[in-house]
Enzyme design. Structure first.
Site, PDB file in Angstrom:
ATOM      1  CE  LYS A 177      -3.969  -2.171   0.008  1.00 30.74           C
ATOM      2  NZ  LYS A 177      -3.861  -3.604   0.211  1.00 30.74           N
TER       3      LYS A 177
HETATM    4  C1  PLP Z   1      -5.331  -4.454   0.592  1.00 28.87           C
HETATM    5  C2  PLP Z   1      -6.806  -4.300   0.555  1.00 28.87           C
HETATM    6  C3  PLP Z   1      -7.631  -4.735   1.605  1.00 28.87           C
HETATM    7  C4  PLP Z   1      -7.105  -5.556   2.748  1.00 28.87           C
HETATM    8  O1  PLP Z   1      -6.168  -4.892   3.506  1.00 28.87           O
HETATM    9  P1  PLP Z   1      -5.379  -5.717   4.649  1.00 28.87           P
HETATM   10  O2  PLP Z   1      -4.747  -4.604   5.447  1.00 28.87           O
HETATM   11  O3  PLP Z   1      -4.385  -6.564   3.958  1.00 28.87           O
HETATM   12  O4  PLP Z   1      -6.377  -6.475   5.412  1.00 28.87           O
HETATM   13  C5  PLP Z   1      -8.984  -4.482   1.543  1.00 28.87           C
HETATM   14  N1  PLP Z   1      -9.517  -3.832   0.500  1.00 28.87           N
HETATM   15  C6  PLP Z   1      -8.784  -3.414  -0.546  1.00 28.87           C
HETATM   16  C7  PLP Z   1      -9.442  -2.687  -1.666  1.00 28.87           C
HETATM   17  C8  PLP Z   1      -7.397  -3.656  -0.557  1.00 28.87           C
HETATM   18  O5  PLP Z   1      -6.672  -3.262  -1.611  1.00 28.87           O
END
Ligand code: PLP
Length: 391
Positions: A177
């Site tokens: 992210k």
């Molecule tokens: C990465 C992601 C998640 C999950 O995030 P985590 O922190 O790994 O649980 C949920 N929704 C979207 C759109 C994502 O890209």
């Protein structure tokens, strides 16, 4: 290999982790509180609740809003599986909604309206690729129907306006992210009582935490509900504090790279659709493009891989994953399916430079045989204008 995404980690993060270890306290404590405050401030919020992941955050939001069996929640299928999973965790039913189009791959308000029933309780908005969803139409949509508005803001750390559109929002700090704590997330909500409900459910519903009890006279605690263990820890909070300090500079770099992609793709790959209007606010989490329907996506992926460039797909649509197909076999989302079948995510992260973008676009143009496509388009255009003249 030029990767689709890459975390930026260095001496600052190492020093911050060493400080936590030297402090002798590694689970939720003062750094977690400081990180929550800093994240809230960076998003013009009063307070934030850190969690172990965005998935945990979405689960806690569904739980705290009282969504449960018999309730329907509108969700896009063009997202990570966590979005729909969070509805299933609380016993609710996810109802998949199509996107507008390949040019605007955000949840469609028209399709959402058509899928509302008396059992609909909430809608989840995803700021796909880091592009802000228009707040006003969705706020009106939710208000008119008495629905909760939830943001899956996993792509949107640092995006102005994200986290304040609806009742609550969950952000992700997973390794790919815009900022990372390895695993981790945050819940933002302007509703103080909802925030306290999320905060309490995060730690087993305990009335005091371990850190508070260390500095308190009484070791007694009570449990008032069935809660979870979705806490963040001091190591992750220390990483988060460092990363948050760089987020706006990194997001600015992402924008420069994404703008350069647009220019170069426009010149060299005219057959490609670049989603979204450039004026829509974005933190450019990923660089999605849509290949022409006639192209062979796997051949393009292979060509770029041979040139040491990774590409990925955002996303295999949730309703077409085996698990969801077995639950809801009849879901059809034409726009989502078309997008998902032809989308390709190009490398985009702040470690890249402008010439990396140019190299990717060149490889893509080669893979698509763009020269021929351009020439064919030119010939078609000339023939058309000749037709017009002779007609
Ligand atoms: C990465 C992601 C998640 C999950 O995030 P985590 O922190 O790994 O649980 C949920 N929704 C979207 C759109 C994502 O890209």
């Amino acid at each position: 290999m030029l990767l689709v995404s890459e975390p930026i980690l260095g001496s600052e993060e190492k020093a911050a982790l060493a400080d936590v270890i030297d402090s002798g306290w590694i689970t939720m404590g003062e750094r977690v509180s400081r990180f929550e405050q800093a994240f809230a401030e960076a998003h013009a919020a009063e307070d934030a609740v850190s969690v172990s992941s965005c998935t945990a955050g979405l689960h806690l939001i569904m739980h705290a809003l009282g969504i449960g069996p018999g309730d329907e929640v509108l969700v896009p299928a063009l997202t990570f599986v966590a979005t729909a999973n969070s509805v299933l965790y609380v016993g609710g039913t996810p109802v998949f909604v199509d996107i507008h189009s390949s040019a605007l791959p955000l949840i469609s308000i028209e399709d959402a309206a058509g899928k509302c029933t008396p059992r609909t309780k909430a809608v989840v908005l995803v700021h796909f690729a880091g592009y802000l969803i228009d707040p006003e139409p969705w706020q009106a949509f939710a208000r008119e129907r008495g629905l909760f508005l939830i943001e899956d803001a996993a792509h949107a750390a640092g995006l102005g306006g994200a986290g304040a559109i609806g009742d609550a929002a969950a952000f992700s700090f997973y390794g790919n992210k815009n900022m990372t704590t390895a695993e981790g997330g945050v819940v933002l909500t302007r509703d103080a009582s909802l925030r306290e409900a999320v905060r309490r459910a995060r730690g087993h519903g305990l009335t005091t935490g371990t850190f508070q009890r260390r500095s308190s006279r009484t070791p007694i605690y009570d449990v008032t509900m069935l809660g979870f263990n979705y806490r963040l820890d001091e190591l992750r909070a220390a990483l988060g504090l460092v990363q948050l300090g760089h987020l706006s500079e990194w997001n600015a770099k992402r924008k420069v790279l994404a703008d350069h992609y647009r220019t170069c793709l426009g010149e060299s790959c005219p057959s490609i659709v670049i989603p979204f209007d450039v004026r829509r606010p974005s933190v450019h989490h990923i660089m999605p493009v849509v290949l022409p329907a006639s192209s062979d996506r796997q051949a393009v992926i292979d060509h770029l891989r041979a040139e040491e460039m990774q590409t990925t797909i955002h996303y295999p649509a949730t309703h077409r994953l085996s698990f969801y197909r077995s639950l809801y076999p009849d879901v059809k989302l034409p726009q989502t399916e078309a997008f998902s079948d032809h989308e390709l995510t190009l490398p985009l992260h702040p470690r890249m430079e402008l010439d990396d973008v140019e190299r990717v676009v060149l490889a893509l143009a080669e893979a698509l045989g763009e020269e021929r496509v351009t020439q064919a388009a030119f010939i078609a255009q000339t023939t058309h204008s000749i037709d017009l003249v002779s007609g």
